[in-house]
Scaffold this active site. Structure first.
Site, PDB file in Angstrom:
ATOM      1  N   ALA A   9       0.816  -1.228   0.000  1.00 12.26           N
ATOM      2  CA  ALA A   9       0.000   0.000   0.000  1.00 12.26           C
ATOM      3  C   ALA A   9       0.845   1.272   0.000  1.00 12.26           C
ATOM      4  O   ALA A   9       0.305   2.369   0.121  1.00 12.26           O
ATOM      5  CB  ALA A   9      -0.936   0.002   1.210  1.00 12.26           C
ATOM      6  N   VAL A  59       5.781 -10.059   1.977  1.00 10.50           N
ATOM      7  CA  VAL A  59       4.703 -11.055   1.870  1.00 10.50           C
ATOM      8  C   VAL A  59       5.202 -12.416   1.377  1.00 10.50           C
ATOM      9  O   VAL A  59       4.537 -13.426   1.579  1.00 10.50           O
ATOM     10  CB  VAL A  59       3.541 -10.586   0.950  1.00 10.50           C
ATOM     11  CG1 VAL A  59       2.838  -9.360   1.491  1.00 10.50           C
ATOM     12  CG2 VAL A  59       4.017 -10.346  -0.481  1.00 10.50           C
ATOM     13  N   TYR A 153       4.983 -13.762 -14.672  1.00 11.18           N
ATOM     14  CA  TYR A 153       3.924 -12.882 -14.153  1.00 11.18           C
ATOM     15  C   TYR A 153       2.540 -13.421 -14.555  1.00 11.18           C
ATOM     16  O   TYR A 153       1.615 -13.469 -13.737  1.00 11.18           O
ATOM     17  CB  TYR A 153       4.163 -11.486 -14.725  1.00 11.18           C
ATOM     18  CG  TYR A 153       3.269 -10.387 -14.216  1.00 11.18           C
ATOM     19  CD1 TYR A 153       3.567  -9.711 -13.028  1.00 11.18           C
ATOM     20  CD2 TYR A 153       2.148  -9.977 -14.940  1.00 11.18           C
ATOM     21  CE1 TYR A 153       2.758  -8.676 -12.584  1.00 11.18           C
ATOM     22  CE2 TYR A 153       1.343  -8.939 -14.500  1.00 11.18           C
ATOM     23  CZ  TYR A 153       1.655  -8.294 -13.317  1.00 11.18           C
ATOM     24  OH  TYR A 153       0.855  -7.268 -12.879  1.00 11.18           O
ATOM     25  N   ALA A 155       1.742 -16.496 -15.235  1.00  9.85           N
ATOM     26  CA  ALA A 155       1.491 -17.735 -14.481  1.00  9.85           C
ATOM     27  C   ALA A 155       1.051 -17.406 -13.056  1.00  9.85           C
ATOM     28  O   ALA A 155       0.091 -17.988 -12.534  1.00  9.85           O
ATOM     29  CB  ALA A 155       2.752 -18.600 -14.456  1.00  9.85           C
TER      30      ALA A 155
END
Ligand code: NAP
Length: 242
Positions: A9, A59, A153, A155
């Site tokens: 973000a 992440v 990308y 996939a």
């Protein structure tokens, strides 16, 4: 007010989503490296009278993700995150015969494994609540039609669509909706190196989209009005692929 976690973000589409949702949710701003940009988003939300906090973690790192979310839970006893926007993503374009292991892995790790680590962690608290929740995954036109130079990308984004549909079925009885948005060309840092003038000609509406336009779609999917939409992929691409 409920909590919304938006991954990635600090910039681009994630930043616009955070700003847009801040009148309805307390915003948790995730980012990976650009603390300066994340702080800017926080300040803007607070200047608009909203509430925002920073939660940096990568992440693609399962342990870091668990640690960050556990510490958030410790500091917010009795609260839970009812809206998750899995937006963090990167591009590492290359033709496949030249693509390195790193280019393949990094893109899959952030987009697909990132979705898995963050969502699995939050579902634990979303599932038992009677108010349910919303999960919105930022996929891409590349995940729907495939793009040359973007096998990694495409996939990752296509896999995210499969995961969206499967998870939607799993959690529908718990009042949780899971949807994906599939943007075409959006004007952000991610697309700065593309030949914009050439690509614009391919888009029927004749321009790149804005982050705010994507944020508006995400806002709708997060609303009560969208409670009967789940397992869907909504394109936002100016007519580039219908
Ligand atoms: P962007 O401007 O490059 O921003 C990417 C965001 O992701 C940044 O906030 C970045 O954080 C964060 N991020 C990157 N790696 C991360 C990680 N490992 N952990 C946590 N956060 C991480 O990109 P964008 O254009 O806004 O793209 C947002 C999403 O939309 C992506 O999933 C992208 O694939 C998708 N999308 C974009 C377009 C487009 O045309 N722009 C089209 C279709 C789909 P830092 O600031 O800390 O680096």
């Amino acid at each position: 007010m409920k909590y919304a976690l938006i991954t990635g973000a600090s910039r681009g589409i994630g930043r616009a989503i955070a700003l847009r949702l801040s009148s309805k949710y307390k915003i948790i701003i995730n980012y990976c490296s650009r603390a300066d940009k994340a702080n800017e988003v926080k300040a803007l939300i607070e200047a608009q009278g909203g509430s925002a906090e920073l939660l940096p973690f990568d992440v693609s790192d399962s342990k870091q993700t668990d640690l960050a979310l556990s510490s958030w839970e410790e500091n917010h006893q009795g609260e839970y995150i009812s809206l998750l926007v899995n937006n963090a993503g990167i591009r590492k374009d290359n033709v496949m015969f030249m693509m390195s292991d790193e280019e393949w892995r990094e893109v899959l790790d952030i987009t697909l494994n990132g979705f898995f680590y963050v969502t699995r962690r939050l579902l634990k608290h979303m599932m038992p609540r009677k108010h349910g929740g919303r999960i919105i995954n930022v996929s891409s036109l590349s995940g729907l039609k495939g793009m040359a130079g973007q096998v990694n990308y495409s996939a990752a984004k296509a896999a995210l669509i499969g995961a969206t549909k499967a998870l939607a079925l799993e959690v529908a009885p718990r009042n949780i909706t899971v949807n994906a948005v599939a943007p075409g060309f959006i004007d952000t840092d991610m697309t700065q190196d593309l030949p914009k003038e050439e690509l614009k000609k391919l888009v029927p509406v004749g321009r790149f989209g804005t982050s705010e336009e994507v944020a508006s779609l995400v806002e709708y999917l997060s609303s009560d009005d969208a409670a009967y939409i789940t397992g869907e992929v909504i394109s936002i691409n100016g007519g580039l692929y219908t």
